[in-house]
Design an enzyme around this catalytic site. Structure first.
Site, PDB file in Angstrom:
ATOM      1  N   TRP A 237       0.781  -1.390   0.152  1.00 34.11           N
ATOM      2  CA  TRP A 237      -0.021  -0.055  -0.442  1.00 34.11           C
ATOM      3  C   TRP A 237       0.898   1.161   0.113  1.00 34.11           C
ATOM      4  O   TRP A 237       0.312   2.170   0.158  1.00 34.11           O
ATOM      5  CB  TRP A 237      -0.981  -0.268   1.109  1.00 34.11           C
ATOM      6  CG  TRP A 237      -0.270   0.135   2.566  1.00 34.11           C
ATOM      7  CD1 TRP A 237       0.537  -1.229   2.797  1.00 34.11           C
ATOM      8  CD2 TRP A 237      -0.144   0.678   3.541  1.00 34.11           C
ATOM      9  NE1 TRP A 237       0.970  -0.467   4.559  1.00 34.11           N
ATOM     10  CE2 TRP A 237       0.682   1.319   4.489  1.00 34.11           C
ATOM     11  CE3 TRP A 237      -0.711   2.546   3.291  1.00 34.11           C
ATOM     12  CZ2 TRP A 237       1.178   2.089   5.481  1.00 34.11           C
ATOM     13  CZ3 TRP A 237      -0.386   3.623   4.598  1.00 34.11           C
ATOM     14  CH2 TRP A 237       0.357   2.739   5.280  1.00 34.11           C
ATOM     15  N   ASP A 238       2.435   1.215   0.284  1.00 31.04           N
ATOM     16  CA  ASP A 238       3.284   2.607   0.253  1.00 31.04           C
ATOM     17  C   ASP A 238       3.022   2.829  -1.202  1.00 31.04           C
ATOM     18  O   ASP A 238       3.166   3.676  -1.208  1.00 31.04           O
ATOM     19  CB  ASP A 238       4.523   1.539   0.158  1.00 31.04           C
ATOM     20  CG  ASP A 238       5.002   0.958   1.402  1.00 31.04           C
ATOM     21  OD1 ASP A 238       3.868   0.229   1.756  1.00 31.04           O
ATOM     22  OD2 ASP A 238       6.327   0.981   1.767  1.00 31.04           O
TER      23      ASP A 238
ATOM     24  N   GLU B 217       1.712  -1.579  12.170  1.00 30.60           N
ATOM     25  CA  GLU B 217       1.535  -3.362  11.834  1.00 30.60           C
ATOM     26  C   GLU B 217       1.811  -3.288  14.009  1.00 30.60           C
ATOM     27  O   GLU B 217       2.266  -4.281  14.201  1.00 30.60           O
ATOM     28  CB  GLU B 217       2.848  -3.562  11.973  1.00 30.60           C
ATOM     29  CG  GLU B 217       2.408  -3.365   9.959  1.00 30.60           C
ATOM     30  CD  GLU B 217       3.423  -3.684   8.796  1.00 30.60           C
ATOM     31  OE1 GLU B 217       4.930  -4.063   9.508  1.00 30.60           O
ATOM     32  OE2 GLU B 217       3.656  -2.784   8.262  1.00 30.60           O
TER      33      GLU B 217
END
Length: 800
Positions: free
Chosen positions: A361-362, A488
């Site tokens: 998703w970066d 995370e």
């Protein structure tokens, strides 16, 4: 790297003035060249010594089973690892039978320069053999931005102190031996001999190798041709075997004489085309390169970069390291995307095998925002790749019992390949990140054709996921349970604020887009009732807030969890994921990377200015930045909340992430998102660039047709420029709604200039400003609001 004695800051170049084998692997990453299709690490021409040899083709990978101690329904079955394909950059040198190897003989001088304006990596060396003969070697290398399949090298050698017999061996090498990995899970899995030989060829000055990946069935062809110039008696011969094709050129040189070699290399791959078709593909690319010639390729490279820099350049006065770093970052972002053409932009680009070459998703959340405002055509290509993977995302959603699409957390070919489901499968925010990238691109460019086609496909299918993933509780609020947000170190949470805020943005964007293109609604099966339901759901989505503390919660109940014991955590225990069990991280107040802080950046309208100040002060002491994604986000919010000194410290950390190897893994490739973060911190932090979003209707249920759109804003974008005391000037260009705006800011004044396009309204610290072409507008910069600077966890202050 740039603080190493062999590197010196330079505004337009990365220059290494001597060779240190101790940082060879890192230098291979920072000197890497690519075009989004093909990537070459900055290995030495002679191939050895090396840290990590690397030649990559975007989306060429090896697949491998993912091991599980216990099987579980919905677990991804196969992993994917980027493959080091045939190396076409190897040119070995022998001087009177002595192999040119910097570990032997005497190295008199060694310099490498990567020029951000020309895209050429230059090298000059003087070396004395063990027997005393000195030679001077020069080379220039490029991966073409104009001809996506092509790379080229200009190589020359001459003797300095007497005659010498010279042999130059230009090679194509497959299945190079790679170094073994460490226990760090972020490093790539090493797959031995991933390429199976199919054809080898050598004749005249031409070489060719064709292989097929052993596990993914992708055919890879590489061909090379050469132009040789030398004194009378120069000779050459070609030979090949399954994994090596070689052209050997020999000459006897007197002082003042020179042997020169130009090497053109063409790459191609396909999972579908036949061997003759792929062979013809690379031969055609090679013919085009040979016709263009070395100088033609160099000129075309400069033209591509001149066009890019005319829109993308950022000028920083007051810190020469950050000036170099922001251009270094922009250069590598452009290299990673320029010719990707419906392929992903991996987290490391094509500079190394870190993260197995996966895209995360970066890309949508960090890389594409920068490219949207600087090189928007690359964004359309990257999002078209996401659309091409839509069938896999739809299938994945069905497997998980959900509607719409579920895009993967990490992937190469579009299939989820994360074996750790708490951080992979349930990181559903990826859907909203993709939708936001579509929304941002269309807003910036006005590309309605893209919005009507690939954009609408992505918006509709991502929006449908949320309605099936969440539920309306007894309180009448829409909740999304059991998800993992950007942080995370927290997992499977209820109402992760970032996920929820981005989901409501996704739902509204989908409803707005269908309203603009109602003719496509039947094709996508979208009814007026579904659109109204999207708006209703968005309006009632939970945004967790602790009224006692007067701060938003990263997820429901987060602020009630036990705080992490930072005082008992030593500096050598970071990153925490390598020293503590995840279950302990998950149940404590500790933040790996900006999560709620990122939400305040991406969804600023969800928070008041006072809430942002309080939220930032609360989460700053909990955020350890064990991810390279965090510093730039914290820089933006620090700048917005008036902490300019802290914002500058975070900006420098983001800027130097790879150039100073702050995370000690630059050897594995560059951090594309952190490179983007330098621009984000400067332009969106100190420049204050935000998009003004359309205002949603007061009550979506008042629109029974579901087709009415939002109220459009009366300004295109807002700016809130303020500089830290370390800088005297910051200037940049950005694309907004098809126009090009320049903002040139100092400590007390900001100048806005519309460089192209029709008149545009923006805001400056809340004041409307009407811009017309080539009519500068100067406005005063108000002082930053004063408040106590928040602290960081023990030992986790910005690393500068």
């Amino acid at each position: 790297m740039i603080t190493h004695e062999n590197f010196a800051p330079d505004p337009w170049q990365l220059r290494e003035t001597a060779l240190d084998l101790g940082v060879l692997a890192q230098s291979e990453s920072v000197f890497a060249q690519s075009n989004g299709h093909l990537g070459w690490r900055g290995n030495l021409d002679e191939g050895e010594p090396h840290g990590l040899p690397g030649s990559y083709l975007n989306s060429v990978y090896a697949s491998h089973p993912l091991p599980y101690a216990e099987a579980g329904y919905g677990y991804p079955e196969s992993g994917q690892t980027t493959v080091n394909v045939t190396d076409g950059k190897v040119i070995r040198l022998l001087v009177d039978d002595h192999p040119f190897d910097l570990r032997y003989g005497e190295l008199l001088s060694h310099e490498r320069v990567l020029d951000f304006r020309t895209g050429v990596l230059s090298r000059s060396v003087e070396w004395t053999t063990p027997s005393g003969r000195t030679v001077r070697l020069t080379s220039q290398r490029m991966v073409s931005l104009a001809q996506r399949a092509v790379a080229a090298i200009s190589y020359g050698v001459e003797t300095v102190n007497g005659p010498a017999t010279i042999a130059v061996q230009s090679e194509l090498v497959a299945n190079e031996q790679l170094p073994t990995t460490s226990g760090d899970p972020r490093m790539a899995a090493v797959i031995d001999s991933p390429l199976l030989p199919e054809e080898h060829y050598a004749n005249g000055t031409r070489l060719r190798l064709i292989h097929c990946t052993a596990t993914s069935g992708q055919r890879v062809a590489v061909a090379a041709d050469h132009i040789v110039q030398g004194p009378e008696g120069t000779a050459w011969a070609a030979e090949s075997e399954p994994d090596v094709a070689r052209l050997t050129v020999t000459a006897t040189l007197e002082p003042g004489q020179r042997l020169e070699l130009v090497k053109f290399v063409a790459y191609g791959w396909s999972a579908e085309r036949s061997l003759p078709a792929v062979r013809d593909q690379v031969e055609g690319g090679l013919a085009g390169a040979r016709t263009t010639g070395w100088q033609g390729l160099v000129d075309a490279q400069r033209a591509c970069l001149d066009e890019f820099w005319s829109c993308a350049d950022v000028e920083v006065e007051g810190d020469e390291e950050v000036q170099q770093a922001v251009r270094f970052g922009l250069f590598h972002l452009y290299q990673a995307s320029a010719r990707g053409e419906r392929r992903p932009i991996p987290a490391k680009g094509l500079t190394g095998t870190g993260y197995d070459g996966h895209a995360f998703w970066d890309t949508e959340s960090f890389v594409l925002p920068v490219l949207t405002h600087t090189a928007p055509y690359t964004v359309a290509s990257a999002l078209a790749w996401r659309q091409s993977t839509l069938p896999r995302a739809l299938e994945r959603a069905r497997q998980l019992g959900l509607e719409g699409a579920t895009f993967p957390w990490r992937t190469i070919n579009g299939a989820e390949c994360s074996a750790y489901w708490p951080a992979g499968t349930v990181a559903f925010h990826v859907n909203a990140d993709i939708a936001a990238a579509v929304e941002r691109y269309v807003f910036s460019t006005g590309d309605r054709e893209f919005q009507r086609g690939p954009g609408l496909d992505l918006l509709v299918h991502t929006a449908r996921l949320w309605r099936s993933l969440g539920h309306f509780g007894a309180d009448g609020v829409f909740h999304i349970d059991g998800v993992t947000g950007p942080d995370e170190y927290s997992a499977i949470a209820r109402d992760n604020l970032y996920t929820n805020a981005m989901a409501r943005r996704n739902l509204r964007a989908a409803a707005d887009a269908v309203s603009l293109h109602p003719d496509r609604a039947p094709d996508l099966g979208v009814s007026a009732e579904e659109i109204a339901d999207w708006r209703h759901t968005a309006a009632r989505t939970a945004i967790p807030y602790n009224r006692r503390l007067r701060v938003h919660e990263q997820s429901a109940g987060f602020t009630d969890q036990e705080p992490w014991d930072f005082e008992a955590t030593s500096e050598d225990q970071y990153p925490l994921l390598l020293h503590f069990p995840y279950f302990d991280l998950y149940r404590k107040q500790v933040v790996k990377q900006a999560d709620l802080v990122l939400a305040m950046f991406t969804c600023p309208d969800e928070f008041t200015a006072e809430e942002k100040v309080r939220n930032f002060a609360y989460y700053e002491p909990l955020t350890v930045r064990d991810s390279s994604l965090s510093a730039c986000c914290q820089a933006v919010l620090a700048a917005e909340t008036g902490h300019l000194r802290l914002a500058w410290a975070y900006t420098r950390e983001a800027a130097l992430m790879d150039l100073d190897d702050l995370e000690h893994n630059t050897r594995d490739g560059l951090h594309m998102a952190s490179l983007a973060g330098t621009w984000i911190a400067l332009v969106q932090g100190f420049g204050g660039l935000r998009r003004i979003r359309p205002t949603p209707p007061a009550d979506p249920r008042d629109q029974p047709s579901g087709m009415a759109g939002p109220v459009e804003p009366d300004a295109a974008a807002l700016f809130a420029p303020r500089l830290p005391s370390s800088l005297t000037r910051l200037a940049f260009n950005v694309r907004v709604q098809g126009r090009l705006i320049r903002l040139d800011m100092g400590q007390s004044t900001a100048r806005y200039t519309l460089l192209s396009g029709g008149p545009l309204t923006v805001t400056h610290h809340g004041t409307r400003v009407e811009l017309t072409v080539d009519t500068p507008t100067d406005l005063p910069v108000p002082p930053a609001p004063a408040s106590p600077e928040p602290r960081q966890p023990k030992g986790r202050a910005p690393r500068t």
